[in-house]
Design an enzyme around this catalytic site. Sequence first.
Site, short mmCIF file in Angstrom:
data_model
loop_
_atom_site.label_atom_id
_atom_site.label_comp_id
_atom_site.label_asym_id
_atom_site.label_seq_id
_atom_site.Cartn_x
_atom_site.Cartn_y
_atom_site.Cartn_z
N SER A 170 0.83 -1.21 0.00
CA SER A 170 0.00 0.00 0.00
C SER A 170 0.86 1.25 0.00
O SER A 170 1.93 1.29 0.59
CB SER A 170 -0.91 0.04 1.23
OG SER A 170 -1.69 1.22 1.21
N LYS A 224 -4.89 -6.37 3.35
CA LYS A 224 -4.77 -5.28 2.37
C LYS A 224 -6.16 -4.90 1.85
O LYS A 224 -6.46 -3.72 1.64
CB LYS A 224 -3.88 -5.70 1.21
CG LYS A 224 -3.83 -4.69 0.04
CD LYS A 224 -3.34 -3.31 0.49
CE LYS A 224 -3.00 -2.40 -0.67
NZ LYS A 224 -4.16 -1.89 -1.45
N HIS A 227 -7.80 -2.92 4.40
CA HIS A 227 -7.19 -1.58 4.33
C HIS A 227 -7.91 -0.74 3.28
O HIS A 227 -8.30 0.41 3.52
CB HIS A 227 -5.71 -1.68 3.99
CG HIS A 227 -5.12 -0.38 3.50
ND1 HIS A 227 -5.22 0.04 2.18
CD2 HIS A 227 -4.44 0.60 4.15
CE1 HIS A 227 -4.63 1.23 2.05
NE2 HIS A 227 -4.15 1.58 3.22
N ASN A 228 -8.13 -1.33 2.11
CA ASN A 228 -8.80 -0.59 1.04
C ASN A 228 -10.25 -0.29 1.38
O ASN A 228 -10.77 0.77 1.04
CB ASN A 228 -8.69 -1.35 -0.28
CG ASN A 228 -7.31 -1.20 -0.90
OD1 ASN A 228 -6.31 -1.14 -0.18
ND2 ASN A 228 -7.25 -1.12 -2.21
N GLU A 231 -10.17 2.52 3.61
CA GLU A 231 -9.82 3.68 2.76
C GLU A 231 -11.07 4.26 2.12
O GLU A 231 -11.29 5.48 2.10
CB GLU A 231 -8.83 3.21 1.70
CG GLU A 231 -8.39 4.20 0.66
CD GLU A 231 -7.57 3.49 -0.43
OE1 GLU A 231 -6.53 2.89 -0.09
OE2 GLU A 231 -7.97 3.54 -1.61
C1 6PG Z 1 -3.09 1.56 -1.89
C2 6PG Z 1 -4.37 1.86 -2.67
C3 6PG Z 1 -4.43 1.12 -3.99
C4 6PG Z 1 -5.82 1.20 -4.66
C5 6PG Z 1 -5.88 2.33 -5.65
C6 6PG Z 1 -7.22 2.31 -6.41
O1 6PG Z 1 -3.20 0.97 -0.83
O2 6PG Z 1 -2.03 1.94 -2.42
O3 6PG Z 1 -5.47 1.42 -1.86
O4 6PG Z 1 -4.11 -0.25 -3.74
O5 6PG Z 1 -6.06 0.07 -5.40
O6 6PG Z 1 -5.72 3.50 -4.97
O7 6PG Z 1 -8.27 2.24 -5.51
P1 6PG Z 1 -9.80 2.36 -6.01
O8 6PG Z 1 -9.81 2.53 -7.52
O9 6PG Z 1 -10.47 1.06 -5.61
O10 6PG Z 1 -10.34 3.56 -5.31
#
Ligand code: 6PG
Length: 519
Positions: A170, A224, A227-228, A231
Amino acid sequence: MTDRARNRRRIETNRPTVRTWGYRGPPAPSTTPPILGTYLVNATAAIGVTGLGVMGRNLARNFARNGYTVAVHNRSAGRTRALVEEFGHEGAFVPAESAADFVAALERPRRLMIMVQAGAVTDAVIDEFAPLLEPGDMIIDGGNAHYADTRRREEALRERGLHFVGAGVSGGEEGALNGPAVMVGGSTESYDVLGPMFESISAKVGGEPCATHIGTDGAGHFVKMVHNGIEYADMQLIAEAYDLLRQVAGYTPSEIADIFRSWNEGRLGSYLIEITAEVLAHTDAATGLAFVDVVADAAGQKGTGRWTVQTALDLGSPVTAIAQATFSRAASGQSALRAAYAGLPGGTTPPLSRTEATRFTSQVEHALYASKVIAYDQGWKMIQDAAGEFGWKIDLGAVARIWRGGCIIRASFLDRIRAAYATDPDLVSLLGEMEFAMEITDAQVPWRETVASAARRGIPVPAFSAALAHYDTLRAERLPAALLQGQRDYFGAHTYERTDRPGAFHTHWAEADRPETAA
Ligand code: 6PG
């Protein structure tokens, strides 16, 4: 002379006649291995990276900058050449044009990192390289793979004596180059070899690496994924706070940028708050308007948030703030549906005086923080639920530790989460920790007033509302789920439990006196 030109000249002047690219085994006894340009012909690389897109290229550079000899390979060899020509001065690269050359360049146990698109492409690359590897070798998948795929791959390759390691990386392209957070799955034996390498290239906070062994098989990619999901929730909550400050308080994007900058100095301090201020302060060069006002209001998503919600449904883990954030992205893209709803009546949004706007801003800060705590609590609970389901032993405090830097959700309050789990590794909820509980108590009035005010004004705050409803659901003494059970028993004889005695029961709704019997 630029580095690129110097690299090119070195490669051209030192290029041997017998070979062009890649490592072809030990040199003939009479020759000493030439240093080809900026890379070592006979080096045995500590790690290999195949898939030199932005993330793969930057990870390879990061490993090289940290003193590792890195074999590099790409389906199209041009990218391999370009990497060495442009960045060869940063460290020891062994470019390889063929799969065989690439594998031959790796010291044993071989460590081969795949940085390609998740799904079928990853399977194809595994199928290409696995036959060239020997028992004890390792394949690391650093893409955003679905944890279930990683579990499948790990089991299949384990039967061939190979370690398959799903590593969640990430931090985007900048993180990959200068220090990501790395959530490593796979066997403990593979982490014994790979751990020091990932810890050396990871971000550091307080001298501690933002990389750790999360757990076996797919645990790294699972965490991970969560985590997303967090996010998504974090970004949605920030967007809702912005919308309220814009529509209710009447601030301009530039004024809201200043508010976020001030919040970034306090308990909301985080990478996402920091970049939000930058995005809101940005002026569109073509129009001179605020950048946020010229961007189409339909959010994209590559899929990891969706995976989080789908998996949570299977686990029965109520990640409602993450779910609302994901559905909000989908709703924003439903242009025909939005056109059908356009103009329908909503609330009224009377303007606030400057004094009222200041007070409202403080309310929104409380609502944002409280909702963020709930969203993170949901994420950690989901990790606990998965650990129970899949037999992973996940150190929840270590997850907070490595998320303090490098990753997209890096935030100051992760130190607090880490400390909470250090005090009680079996903490069921962050709200079981005194300081979080006190902050949620302080937030009660402003949080509720913010959500109520948004509802009265017809401003959508789905993630704020979901977080508050989750909080009220879990603290409720009695839930209307009792009525649901009665309904289910009435139409489907699905039975129910009672509060006053054990067992399952069914009421015979069709009979006159509706007798109840033990099921
Ligand atoms: C990270 C981000 C990354 C993510 C992109 C696109 O941890 O570096 O979470 O892995 O895949 O930023 O995210 P979305 O298109 O799903 O918003």
